[in-house]
Design an enzyme around this catalytic site. Structure first.
Site, mmCIF file in Angstrom:
data_model
loop_
_atom_site.group_PDB
_atom_site.id
_atom_site.type_symbol
_atom_site.label_atom_id
_atom_site.label_comp_id
_atom_site.label_asym_id
_atom_site.label_seq_id
_atom_site.Cartn_x
_atom_site.Cartn_y
_atom_site.Cartn_z
ATOM 1 N N TYR A 189 -1.206 49.684 68.487
ATOM 2 C CA TYR A 189 -1.428 48.548 69.406
ATOM 3 C C TYR A 189 -2.461 47.565 68.854
ATOM 4 O O TYR A 189 -2.169 46.381 68.646
ATOM 5 C CB TYR A 189 -1.872 49.127 70.761
ATOM 6 C CG TYR A 189 -2.358 48.120 71.772
ATOM 7 C CD1 TYR A 189 -1.658 46.939 72.025
ATOM 8 C CD2 TYR A 189 -3.528 48.370 72.500
ATOM 9 C CE1 TYR A 189 -2.117 46.032 72.972
ATOM 10 C CE2 TYR A 189 -3.982 47.471 73.452
ATOM 11 C CZ TYR A 189 -3.280 46.296 73.679
ATOM 12 O OH TYR A 189 -3.736 45.406 74.613
ATOM 13 N N LYS A 229 -15.212 60.430 68.544
ATOM 14 C CA LYS A 229 -15.717 59.102 68.138
ATOM 15 C C LYS A 229 -17.215 59.180 67.854
ATOM 16 O O LYS A 229 -17.706 58.639 66.866
ATOM 17 C CB LYS A 229 -15.455 58.072 69.246
ATOM 18 C CG LYS A 229 -13.996 57.750 69.450
ATOM 19 C CD LYS A 229 -13.432 56.942 68.285
ATOM 20 C CE LYS A 229 -11.940 56.761 68.372
ATOM 21 N NZ LYS A 229 -11.337 56.243 67.151
ATOM 22 N N TYR A 275 -12.086 63.561 73.079
ATOM 23 C CA TYR A 275 -11.775 62.272 72.452
ATOM 24 C C TYR A 275 -13.067 61.502 72.181
ATOM 25 O O TYR A 275 -13.335 61.064 71.059
ATOM 26 C CB TYR A 275 -10.840 61.431 73.343
ATOM 27 C CG TYR A 275 -10.800 59.974 72.917
ATOM 28 C CD1 TYR A 275 -10.170 59.596 71.737
ATOM 29 C CD2 TYR A 275 -11.447 58.984 73.660
ATOM 30 C CE1 TYR A 275 -10.171 58.259 71.326
ATOM 31 C CE2 TYR A 275 -11.446 57.660 73.254
ATOM 32 C CZ TYR A 275 -10.814 57.298 72.084
ATOM 33 O OH TYR A 275 -10.825 55.992 71.665
ATOM 34 N N SER A 332 -15.643 53.283 70.386
ATOM 35 C CA SER A 332 -15.289 52.970 71.774
ATOM 36 C C SER A 332 -16.545 52.929 72.632
ATOM 37 O O SER A 332 -17.523 53.646 72.355
ATOM 38 C CB SER A 332 -14.355 54.077 72.271
ATOM 39 O OG SER A 332 -14.234 54.032 73.666
HETATM 40 P P1 NAD Z 1 -2.537 53.410 68.799
HETATM 41 O O1 NAD Z 1 -2.229 54.824 69.100
HETATM 42 O O2 NAD Z 1 -1.613 52.362 69.285
HETATM 43 O O3 NAD Z 1 -2.760 53.225 67.234
HETATM 44 C C1 NAD Z 1 -3.264 54.242 66.413
HETATM 45 C C2 NAD Z 1 -2.338 54.348 65.215
HETATM 46 O O4 NAD Z 1 -2.847 55.389 64.352
HETATM 47 C C3 NAD Z 1 -0.913 54.715 65.575
HETATM 48 O O5 NAD Z 1 -0.027 53.806 64.948
HETATM 49 C C4 NAD Z 1 -0.732 56.127 65.020
HETATM 50 O O6 NAD Z 1 0.584 56.372 64.596
HETATM 51 C C5 NAD Z 1 -1.734 56.151 63.896
HETATM 52 N N1 NAD Z 1 -2.270 57.466 63.533
HETATM 53 C C6 NAD Z 1 -2.782 58.401 64.364
HETATM 54 N N2 NAD Z 1 -3.160 59.475 63.670
HETATM 55 C C7 NAD Z 1 -2.912 59.222 62.366
HETATM 56 C C8 NAD Z 1 -3.079 59.949 61.167
HETATM 57 N N3 NAD Z 1 -3.573 61.186 61.162
HETATM 58 N N4 NAD Z 1 -2.714 59.382 60.003
HETATM 59 C C9 NAD Z 1 -2.194 58.123 59.978
HETATM 60 N N5 NAD Z 1 -1.975 57.402 61.092
HETATM 61 C C10 NAD Z 1 -2.343 57.942 62.275
HETATM 62 O O7 NAD Z 1 -4.029 53.144 69.363
HETATM 63 P P2 NAD Z 1 -4.827 51.790 69.514
HETATM 64 O O8 NAD Z 1 -4.959 51.509 70.949
HETATM 65 O O9 NAD Z 1 -4.263 50.765 68.629
HETATM 66 O O10 NAD Z 1 -6.245 52.255 68.992
HETATM 67 C C11 NAD Z 1 -6.660 52.099 67.655
HETATM 68 C C12 NAD Z 1 -8.011 52.766 67.485
HETATM 69 O O11 NAD Z 1 -8.951 52.184 68.395
HETATM 70 C C13 NAD Z 1 -7.996 54.258 67.768
HETATM 71 O O12 NAD Z 1 -8.848 54.892 66.839
HETATM 72 C C14 NAD Z 1 -8.577 54.354 69.161
HETATM 73 O O13 NAD Z 1 -9.221 55.573 69.388
HETATM 74 C C15 NAD Z 1 -9.579 53.210 69.148
HETATM 75 N N6 NAD Z 1 -9.861 52.694 70.491
HETATM 76 C C16 NAD Z 1 -8.812 52.290 71.277
HETATM 77 C C17 NAD Z 1 -9.088 51.819 72.562
HETATM 78 C C18 NAD Z 1 -7.955 51.378 73.464
HETATM 79 O O14 NAD Z 1 -8.168 51.230 74.660
HETATM 80 N N7 NAD Z 1 -6.741 51.132 72.960
HETATM 81 C C19 NAD Z 1 -10.404 51.734 73.016
HETATM 82 C C20 NAD Z 1 -11.441 52.128 72.176
HETATM 83 C C21 NAD Z 1 -11.145 52.610 70.913
HETATM 84 C C1 UD1 Z 2 -10.292 55.131 79.243
HETATM 85 C C2 UD1 Z 2 -10.949 56.350 78.685
HETATM 86 C C3 UD1 Z 2 -11.818 55.941 77.505
HETATM 87 C C4 UD1 Z 2 -10.976 55.234 76.454
HETATM 88 C C5 UD1 Z 2 -10.270 54.052 77.100
HETATM 89 C C6 UD1 Z 2 -9.311 53.381 76.164
HETATM 90 C C7 UD1 Z 2 -11.179 57.915 80.526
HETATM 91 C C8 UD1 Z 2 -12.121 58.594 81.463
HETATM 92 N N1 UD1 Z 2 -11.714 57.009 79.722
HETATM 93 O O1 UD1 Z 2 -11.284 54.206 79.669
HETATM 94 O O2 UD1 Z 2 -12.416 57.084 76.928
HETATM 95 O O3 UD1 Z 2 -11.796 54.775 75.405
HETATM 96 O O4 UD1 Z 2 -9.513 54.494 78.248
HETATM 97 O O5 UD1 Z 2 -8.211 54.195 75.863
HETATM 98 O O6 UD1 Z 2 -9.991 58.208 80.492
HETATM 99 N N2 UD1 Z 2 -7.500 53.272 86.924
HETATM 100 C C9 UD1 Z 2 -6.830 53.370 88.110
HETATM 101 N N3 UD1 Z 2 -5.530 53.779 88.090
HETATM 102 C C10 UD1 Z 2 -4.861 54.073 86.920
HETATM 103 C C11 UD1 Z 2 -5.566 53.962 85.706
HETATM 104 C C12 UD1 Z 2 -6.884 53.578 85.745
HETATM 105 O O7 UD1 Z 2 -7.392 53.110 89.182
HETATM 106 O O8 UD1 Z 2 -3.694 54.445 86.969
HETATM 107 C C13 UD1 Z 2 -8.908 52.797 86.934
HETATM 108 C C14 UD1 Z 2 -9.888 53.784 86.366
HETATM 109 O O9 UD1 Z 2 -10.353 54.638 87.374
HETATM 110 C C15 UD1 Z 2 -10.990 52.859 85.818
HETATM 111 C C16 UD1 Z 2 -10.213 51.607 85.404
HETATM 112 O O10 UD1 Z 2 -8.982 51.661 86.101
HETATM 113 O O11 UD1 Z 2 -11.876 52.508 86.835
HETATM 114 C C17 UD1 Z 2 -9.929 51.526 83.906
HETATM 115 O O12 UD1 Z 2 -9.271 52.731 83.508
HETATM 116 P P1 UD1 Z 2 -8.616 52.902 82.049
HETATM 117 O O13 UD1 Z 2 -7.751 51.751 81.761
HETATM 118 O O14 UD1 Z 2 -8.033 54.260 81.987
HETATM 119 O O15 UD1 Z 2 -9.872 52.776 81.082
HETATM 120 P P2 UD1 Z 2 -11.251 53.598 81.078
HETATM 121 O O16 UD1 Z 2 -11.245 54.680 82.073
HETATM 122 O O17 UD1 Z 2 -12.340 52.594 81.185
#
Ligand code: NAD
Ligand code: UD1
Length: 342
Positions: free
Chosen positions: A13, A154, A150, A126
């Site tokens: 993503y 990180k 998770y 994160s």
């Molecule tokens: P995503 O799952 O869409 O992308 C991660 C990608 O990494 C995927 O394409 C997956 O196939 C690949 N991948 C996973 N394990 C692998 C491995 N061992 N070797 C090679 N490829 C691998 O997730 P995203 O939302 O794009 O997130 C990207 C990064 O940002 C992640 O590290 C995630 O933890 C971090 N992050 C995401 C969020 C969020 O809300 N999306 C928030 C904070 C941090």
């Molecule tokens: C979550 C993860 C966090 C991760 C991030 C991005 C948890 C506790 N935290 O953050 O570690 O880095 O996603 O992947 O899972 N909510 C609803 N209904 C839903 C979904 C969410 O009410 O169906 C609310 C939650 O209670 C929260 C807010 O929406 O208050 C945001 O939730 P979410 O999108 O899951 O993100 P985080 O919880 O902030």
């Protein structure tokens, strides 16, 4: 010659959006991804959007042999490391899988980088590393703690990066702490494509809006917030992508190594769950039925960034509004009700 960047997890993503921004900023990119949570179709769409065939290598970050082949074949300026698993609930059920992928995988990648003397690294961390914050907005010096595997994976990588910077001062280890990434590319061609029922709020809302899910469960309406629902710092994924370009540009400008450098990527503003639902309803014109349920275990009331460091150091600031985030999510969801699946 353009600087070449290895993008691990670049099919995902945030990675796909960042690859577009990197290309537009003049970087050459090579994507390395095992497709465990993404698809070739996502890469095809990126190629179409930038009108260049993407250099894609299917591989796992835990596979040192394969990584060495990639580093032999390319001269990288640096690595942006998105590859990782990200579902909190799954990490509680399968902690070894999470530590193996996110921690061992990152160590493996750093070892190969060191072998090839590529020491510029941008890591996807994160806001979850701040746990339940005592002070808002959250700045980079706030205490860190995590309760789930998770988040712990990180935080552990952050500690490893800090140790690495102390051990060898050639390393540049920018750690970007993302707040809540949402939204999609304005073309509607790429976006977030959860495998199953979404865990996160925005994809859940958009699947209710498109009729795939019946109603949203709002986890708690008794938090000490503006309307009782949780407050988060939602950030548009294209703003987040621009933050990665700013981080690389910053590294290009440095004359000495920066060591371990944590930077928040957020807007600095909090919005409540109900505010997001209201904004999405307005933009999409769809009804979003919801009900209040119990709080979700591990959730916190409020979380939003101080984004001052990103602005002063990288010259980066989020530009897009909650309405933009909803509009672009809705375009992606309505054009691709089943994500990348046909
Ligand atoms: P995503 O799952 O869409 O992308 C991660 C990608 O990494 C995927 O394409 C997956 O196939 C690949 N991948 C996973 N394990 C692998 C491995 N061992 N070797 C090679 N490829 C691998 O997730 P995203 O939302 O794009 O997130 C990207 C990064 O940002 C992640 O590290 C995630 O933890 C971090 N992050 C995401 C969020 C969020 O809300 N999306 C928030 C904070 C941090
Ligand atoms: C979550 C993860 C966090 C991760 C991030 C991005 C948890 C506790 N935290 O953050 O570690 O880095 O996603 O992947 O899972 N909510 C609803 N209904 C839903 C979904 C969410 O009410 O169906 C609310 C939650 O209670 C929260 C807010 O929406 O208050 C945001 O939730 P979410 O999108 O899951 O993100 P985080 O919880 O902030």
């Amino acid at each position: 010659m353009k600087n070449k960047i290895l993008v691990t997890g670049g099919a995902g993503y945030i990675g796909t959006h960042t690859c577009i921004a990197l290309h537009q900023a003049g970087y050459d990119i090579v994507i390395y991804d095992n497709l465990s949570n993404s698809s070739r179709e996502a890469i095809n769409r990126v190629s179409q959007l930038i009108d260049v065939s993407i250099d894609f290598i299917e591989g796992d970050i835990r596979d040192a042999k394969r990584l060495r082949e990639v580093f032999e074949a390319h001269q990288f300026f640096g690595v942006i490391h998105f590859a990782g698993l990200k579902a909190v609930g799954e990490s509680v059920a399968k902690p070894l899988m999470y530590y193996n992928n996110n921690v061992s995988g990152t160590i493996n990648l750093l070892e190969v980088m060191a072998e090839y003397k590529v020491k510029k690294f941008v890591f996807s961390s994160s806001a979850t590393v701040y746990g339940d914050p005592e002070v808002l907005p959250i700045d980079e010096n706030s205490p860190r703690s995590c309760t789930n595997p998770y988040g712990q994976s990180k935080l552990t990588v952050e500690h490893i990066l800090e140790n690495l910077a102390v051990s060898d001062n050639d390393w540049n280890l920018i750690t970007l702490r993302y707040f809540n990434p949402v939204g999609a590319h304005p073309s509607g061609q790429i976006g977030e494509d959860p495998n199953d029922i979404p865990n996160n709020l925005m994809p859940y809302i958009s699947q209710v809006a498109v009729g795939k899910l019946a109603k949203l469960n709002i986890f708690g309406n008794d938090y000490p917030t503006v309307d009782g629902t949780g407050v988060r710092d939602f950030i548009h994924v294209t703003d987040l992508a621009a933050g990665h370009v700013a981080a690389l540009n910053y590294l290009e400008d440095q004359t000495s190594a920066v060591g371990f450098l944590p930077i928040n990527l957020g807007t600095g503003k909090g919005s409540s769950v109900l505010e997001l639902v209201t904004a999405f309803t307005k933009v999409s014109g769809q009804k979003i039925p919801y009900q209040f349920t119990d709080r979700r275990a591990g959730d916190i009331a409020s979380c939003y960034a101080s984004a001052d460091k990103a602005q002063s150091l990288l010259g980066w600031q989020a530009k897009l509004s909650i309405a933009d985030m909803c509009e672009d999510t809705w375009r992606w969801q309505s054009m691709n009700p089943n994500g990348y699946k046909a």
